[in-house]
Design a protein around this motif. Structure first.
Motif, PDB file in Angstrom:
ATOM      1  N   LEU A 100       0.640  -1.331   0.005  1.00  0.00           N
ATOM      2  CA  LEU A 100       0.086  -0.151  -0.116  1.00  0.00           C
ATOM      3  C   LEU A 100       0.996   1.095  -0.099  1.00  0.00           C
ATOM      4  CD1 LEU A 100      -2.846  -0.920   2.646  1.00  0.00           C
ATOM      5  CD2 LEU A 100      -2.780  -0.660   0.416  1.00  0.00           C
ATOM      6  N   LEU A 101       2.650   0.643   0.214  1.00  0.00           N
ATOM      7  CA  LEU A 101       3.536   1.867   0.068  1.00  0.00           C
ATOM      8  C   LEU A 101       2.879   3.359  -1.191  1.00  0.00           C
ATOM      9  CD1 LEU A 101       5.766   0.836   1.860  1.00  0.00           C
ATOM     10  CD2 LEU A 101       4.988   2.598   2.780  1.00  0.00           C
ATOM     11  N   PRO A 102       3.213   4.554  -1.542  1.00  0.00           N
ATOM     12  CA  PRO A 102       2.958   4.876  -3.500  1.00  0.00           C
ATOM     13  C   PRO A 102       4.333   4.812  -3.332  1.00  0.00           C
ATOM     14  CG  PRO A 102       2.913   6.624  -1.085  1.00  0.00           C
ATOM     15  CD  PRO A 102       2.894   5.614  -0.470  1.00  0.00           C
ATOM     16  N   LYS A 103       4.148   4.321  -4.932  1.00  0.00           N
ATOM     17  CA  LYS A 103       4.817   3.999  -5.666  1.00  0.00           C
ATOM     18  C   LYS A 103       5.778   4.958  -6.450  1.00  0.00           C
ATOM     19  CE  LYS A 103       3.111  -0.310  -5.409  1.00  0.00           C
ATOM     20  NZ  LYS A 103       2.459  -0.145  -4.012  1.00  0.00           N
ATOM     21  N   ASP A 104       6.963   4.057  -6.296  1.00  0.00           N
ATOM     22  CA  ASP A 104       7.320   5.538  -6.846  1.00  0.00           C
ATOM     23  C   ASP A 104       7.088   5.522  -8.922  1.00  0.00           C
ATOM     24  OD1 ASP A 104       9.672   6.975  -8.732  1.00  0.00           O
ATOM     25  OD2 ASP A 104      11.092   6.238  -7.137  1.00  0.00           O
ATOM     26  N   GLU A 105       7.212   6.193  -9.573  1.00  0.00           N
ATOM     27  CA  GLU A 105       6.763   6.244 -10.749  1.00  0.00           C
ATOM     28  C   GLU A 105       8.001   6.006 -11.738  1.00  0.00           C
ATOM     29  OE1 GLU A 105       6.548  10.966 -12.094  1.00  0.00           O
ATOM     30  OE2 GLU A 105       5.788  10.426 -11.372  1.00  0.00           O
ATOM     31  N   ALA A 106       8.635   6.254 -11.288  1.00  0.00           N
ATOM     32  CA  ALA A 106       9.916   5.555 -12.133  1.00  0.00           C
ATOM     33  C   ALA A 106      10.272   3.992 -11.995  1.00  0.00           C
ATOM     34  CB  ALA A 106      10.893   6.620 -11.814  1.00  0.00           C
ATOM     35  N   ASP A 107       9.713   2.943 -10.434  1.00  0.00           N
ATOM     36  CA  ASP A 107      10.088   2.189 -10.587  1.00  0.00           C
ATOM     37  C   ASP A 107      10.283   1.450 -11.941  1.00  0.00           C
ATOM     38  OD1 ASP A 107      11.304   2.603  -8.114  1.00  0.00           O
ATOM     39  OD2 ASP A 107       9.340   1.853  -6.779  1.00  0.00           O
ATOM     40  N   GLU A 108       9.494   0.775 -12.604  1.00  0.00           N
ATOM     41  CA  GLU A 108       8.776  -0.069 -13.864  1.00  0.00           C
ATOM     42  C   GLU A 108      10.062   0.637 -15.176  1.00  0.00           C
ATOM     43  OE1 GLU A 108       4.678  -0.520 -14.530  1.00  0.00           O
ATOM     44  OE2 GLU A 108       4.779  -0.858 -12.375  1.00  0.00           O
ATOM     45  N   LYS A 109      10.636   1.520 -14.870  1.00  0.00           N
ATOM     46  CA  LYS A 109      11.607   2.174 -16.080  1.00  0.00           C
ATOM     47  C   LYS A 109      12.886   1.328 -16.211  1.00  0.00           C
ATOM     48  CE  LYS A 109       9.107   7.150 -16.203  1.00  0.00           C
ATOM     49  NZ  LYS A 109       8.749   6.898 -17.624  1.00  0.00           N
ATOM     50  N   ASN A 110      12.883   1.929 -17.193  1.00  0.00           N
ATOM     51  CA  ASN A 110      14.725   0.824 -17.350  1.00  0.00           C
ATOM     52  C   ASN A 110      15.313   2.185 -17.250  1.00  0.00           C
ATOM     53  OD1 ASN A 110      13.344  -1.468 -19.568  1.00  0.00           O
ATOM     54  ND2 ASN A 110      13.809   0.401 -21.398  1.00  0.00           N
ATOM     55  N   ALA A 111      16.682   2.290 -17.391  1.00  0.00           N
ATOM     56  CA  ALA A 111      17.516   3.110 -16.681  1.00  0.00           C
ATOM     57  C   ALA A 111      18.784   3.882 -17.273  1.00  0.00           C
ATOM     58  CB  ALA A 111      18.140   2.530 -15.445  1.00  0.00           C
ATOM     59  N   ILE A 112      19.152   4.777 -17.358  1.00  0.00           N
ATOM     60  CA  ILE A 112      20.278   5.414 -17.530  1.00  0.00           C
ATOM     61  C   ILE A 112      21.344   4.946 -16.759  1.00  0.00           C
ATOM     62  CG2 ILE A 112      21.642   6.625 -18.829  1.00  0.00           C
ATOM     63  CD1 ILE A 112      19.713   5.813 -20.982  1.00  0.00           C
ATOM     64  N   LEU A 113      22.576   4.149 -16.610  1.00  0.00           N
ATOM     65  CA  LEU A 113      23.672   4.103 -15.968  1.00  0.00           C
ATOM     66  C   LEU A 113      24.897   4.888 -16.316  1.00  0.00           C
ATOM     67  CD1 LEU A 113      24.936   2.086 -13.473  1.00  0.00           C
ATOM     68  CD2 LEU A 113      26.022   0.830 -15.147  1.00  0.00           C
ATOM     69  N   GLU A 114      25.697   5.791 -15.468  1.00  0.00           N
ATOM     70  CA  GLU A 114      26.817   6.779 -16.158  1.00  0.00           C
ATOM     71  C   GLU A 114      28.130   6.501 -14.967  1.00  0.00           C
ATOM     72  OE1 GLU A 114      25.249  10.828 -15.543  1.00  0.00           O
ATOM     73  OE2 GLU A 114      24.281  10.390 -17.509  1.00  0.00           O
ATOM     74  N   VAL A 115      28.991   5.569 -15.325  1.00  0.00           N
ATOM     75  CA  VAL A 115      29.778   5.528 -13.704  1.00  0.00           C
ATOM     76  C   VAL A 115      31.618   6.589 -14.325  1.00  0.00           C
ATOM     77  CG1 VAL A 115      31.595   3.711 -13.593  1.00  0.00           C
ATOM     78  CG2 VAL A 115      29.123   3.382 -13.743  1.00  0.00           C
ATOM     79  N   ARG A 116      31.723   7.358 -12.931  1.00  0.00           N
ATOM     80  CA  ARG A 116      32.833   8.090 -13.854  1.00  0.00           C
ATOM     81  C   ARG A 116      34.337   7.091 -13.069  1.00  0.00           C
ATOM     82  NH1 ARG A 116      28.607  10.924 -14.790  1.00  0.00           N
ATOM     83  NH2 ARG A 116      28.521  11.973 -16.792  1.00  0.00           N
ATOM     84  N   ALA A 117      35.286   7.787 -13.177  1.00  0.00           N
ATOM     85  CA  ALA A 117      35.799   8.010 -12.639  1.00  0.00           C
ATOM     86  C   ALA A 117      36.735   9.174 -11.466  1.00  0.00           C
ATOM     87  CB  ALA A 117      37.546   7.814 -13.042  1.00  0.00           C
ATOM     88  N   GLY A 118      36.768   8.851 -10.322  1.00  0.00           N
ATOM     89  CA  GLY A 118      36.771  10.411  -9.296  1.00  0.00           C
ATOM     90  C   GLY A 118      38.054  10.019  -9.030  1.00  0.00           C
ATOM     91  N   THR A 119      38.264  10.457  -7.449  1.00  0.00           N
ATOM     92  CA  THR A 119      39.601  10.568  -6.467  1.00  0.00           C
ATOM     93  C   THR A 119      40.654   9.433  -7.235  1.00  0.00           C
ATOM     94  OG1 THR A 119      38.421  10.294  -4.985  1.00  0.00           O
ATOM     95  CG2 THR A 119      39.290  12.701  -5.376  1.00  0.00           C
ATOM     96  N   GLY A 120      41.622   9.195  -7.509  1.00  0.00           N
ATOM     97  CA  GLY A 120      42.717   8.150  -7.380  1.00  0.00           C
ATOM     98  C   GLY A 120      43.528   8.078  -8.847  1.00  0.00           C
ATOM     99  N   GLY A 121      43.215   8.841  -9.623  1.00  0.00           N
ATOM    100  CA  GLY A 121      44.281   8.320 -10.587  1.00  0.00           C
ATOM    101  C   GLY A 121      43.870   7.117 -11.561  1.00  0.00           C
ATOM    102  N   ASP A 122      45.194   6.635 -12.175  1.00  0.00           N
ATOM    103  CA  ASP A 122      44.564   5.976 -13.231  1.00  0.00           C
ATOM    104  C   ASP A 122      43.550   4.540 -12.264  1.00  0.00           C
ATOM    105  OD1 ASP A 122      45.658   6.455 -14.745  1.00  0.00           O
ATOM    106  OD2 ASP A 122      48.023   6.026 -14.879  1.00  0.00           O
ATOM    107  N   GLU A 123      44.141   4.614 -10.925  1.00  0.00           N
ATOM    108  CA  GLU A 123      43.135   3.719  -9.782  1.00  0.00           C
ATOM    109  C   GLU A 123      42.142   3.694 -10.231  1.00  0.00           C
ATOM    110  OE1 GLU A 123      42.675  -0.251  -7.267  1.00  0.00           O
ATOM    111  OE2 GLU A 123      44.133   0.534  -8.813  1.00  0.00           O
ATOM    112  N   ALA A 124      41.297   5.008  -9.975  1.00  0.00           N
ATOM    113  CA  ALA A 124      39.730   5.811  -9.946  1.00  0.00           C
ATOM    114  C   ALA A 124      39.601   4.712 -11.423  1.00  0.00           C
ATOM    115  CB  ALA A 124      39.529   6.606  -9.328  1.00  0.00           C
ATOM    116  N   GLY A 125      40.205   4.572 -12.310  1.00  0.00           N
ATOM    117  CA  GLY A 125      39.406   4.678 -13.864  1.00  0.00           C
ATOM    118  C   GLY A 125      39.575   3.566 -14.126  1.00  0.00           C
TER     119      GLY A 125
END
Length: 357
Positions: A100-125
């Motif tokens: 009965l909890l309110p549904k997140d209207e986006a739950d049934e959607k497909n997704a765009i995944l974005e992954v980015r290297a952060g701090t740590g140079g080559d190791e982060a990549g």
């Protein structure tokens, strides 16, 4: 309104929809809307029916146990059944409350995944590339389609950033808690002294938006085309097929260059832009709601450190729910990710139920 009143209201609406659909009086558009509502309510109505049946059985058993003239053997059986039901009824109640909890209207959607290297140079990549691969494997285990859209590599084979479109059932519902900073602790392959380094990658999971969700005016876009380039600056192809789209009102920029066709790159870039604008709109609404929320599993803030992957100790820790698993190999293969996802979903449900109480 108490829970019993809510349950009765749901069952009454379910019956009303069943009768309306059986009568066949609605036009095609109305029929589709009523059919979806009926389909959504059916598992809830069935769960309420099971709960009511269990409660009625518990009352009958309690009366049998309390009967001074009852058969001792029957009473003993009734007591055993009553104990079993008493354990199951709270589970039934929670299942109904969660439904009965309110549904997140986006739950049934497909997704765009974005992954980015952060701090740590080559190791982060390198870690960003491993995370991207972890989600690819996880998608395969769940029977989802994982399409890499744009990958920018580092000189040592890591990823500066990578984007994928993931399609399947309940993709966003399963992956939405992955957004945030993922930290890795390990000895880099390039480290001669064997010292443990800490580096990080950022993950963003955006619900894929349709044109009905987000309308983009052509006049709000600046579209530039240029020649694609690969890692180290070498040319990928000799035509101006890469596309950079700038959304002027927000300043959002999307670059797409994986395809040899300018038209395909533009279509992919628009898909990512639409997802980012939709995510931005959701974040603004969430910020208003979050001010009133005491309990929240993660803020959805991209800068929040959500998980640490410690390779020397073989452990993965989710800091939002204080869950640690010593299964780093299974985590990176995608096999153990469901254990974190299930725990995060349960924690979110518990927090939202607490707000309702």
């Amino acid at each position: 309104m108490n829970l019993d009143d809510t349950f009765n209201k749901v069952v009454a609406r379910h019956d009303e929809l069943r009768d309306a659909l059986a009568a066949g009086l609605a036009d095609s558009g109305e029929f589709a809307r009523l059919s979806k509502e009926y389909a959504d309510l059916t598992p809830i109505a069935e769960a309420i029916g099971e709960l009511k049946k269990a409660k009625a059985e518990a009352i009958d058993l309690a009366q049998m146990i309390a009967d001074p003239d009852g058969d001792p053997e029957m009473k003993a059986m009734a007591e055993e059944e009553f104990r079993d039901l008493s354990k199951r009824i709270p589970d039934f109640e929670r299942r109904v409350q969660v439904s009965l909890l309110p549904k997140d209207e986006a739950d049934e959607k497909n997704a765009i995944l974005e992954v980015r290297a952060g701090t740590g140079g080559d190791e982060a990549g390198l870690f960003a590339a491993e995370l991207f691969e972890m989600y690819r494997r996880y998608a395969g285990l769940r029977g989802w389609r994982f399409e890499a859209m744009d990958v920018s590599e580092t000189a040592v084979g890591g990823y500066k950033e990578a984007t994928a479109n993931i399609t399947g059932r309940n993709v966003f519902a399963r992956l939405k808690f992955e957004s945030g900073v993922h930290r890795v602790q390990r000895v880099p392959a390039t480290e001669a002294q064997g010292r443990i380094h800490t580096s990080a990658a950022t993950v963003a999971v955006l619900p894929e938006a349709e044109e009905v969700d987000i309308h983009i005016d052509d006049k709000d876009l600046r579209i530039d085309v240029f020649r694609s380039s690969g890692p180290g600056g070498q040319s990928v192809n000799t035509t101006d097929s890469a596309v950079r789209i700038t959304h002027l009102p927000t300043g959002l920029v999307v670059i797409q260059q994986d395809e040899k066709s300018q038209h395909k790159n533009k279509a992919k870039a628009l898909k990512v832009l639409r997802a980012r604008l939709y995510d931005r709109e959701r974040a603004e609404k969430d910020a208003v709601r979050a001010a009133d929320r005491k309990n929240q599993v993660g803020s959805g803030d991209r800068s929040e450190r959500i998980r640490t992957y410690n390779f020397p100790q073989g452990r993965v820790t989710d800091h939002r729910i204080n869950l640690t698993l010593y299964k780093i190999d299974k985590m990176m293969s995608g096999e153990a990710l469901d254990e974190f996802v299930d725990a995060l979903v349960s924690e979110d449900e518990a927090a939202r139920l607490a707000e309702m109480g």
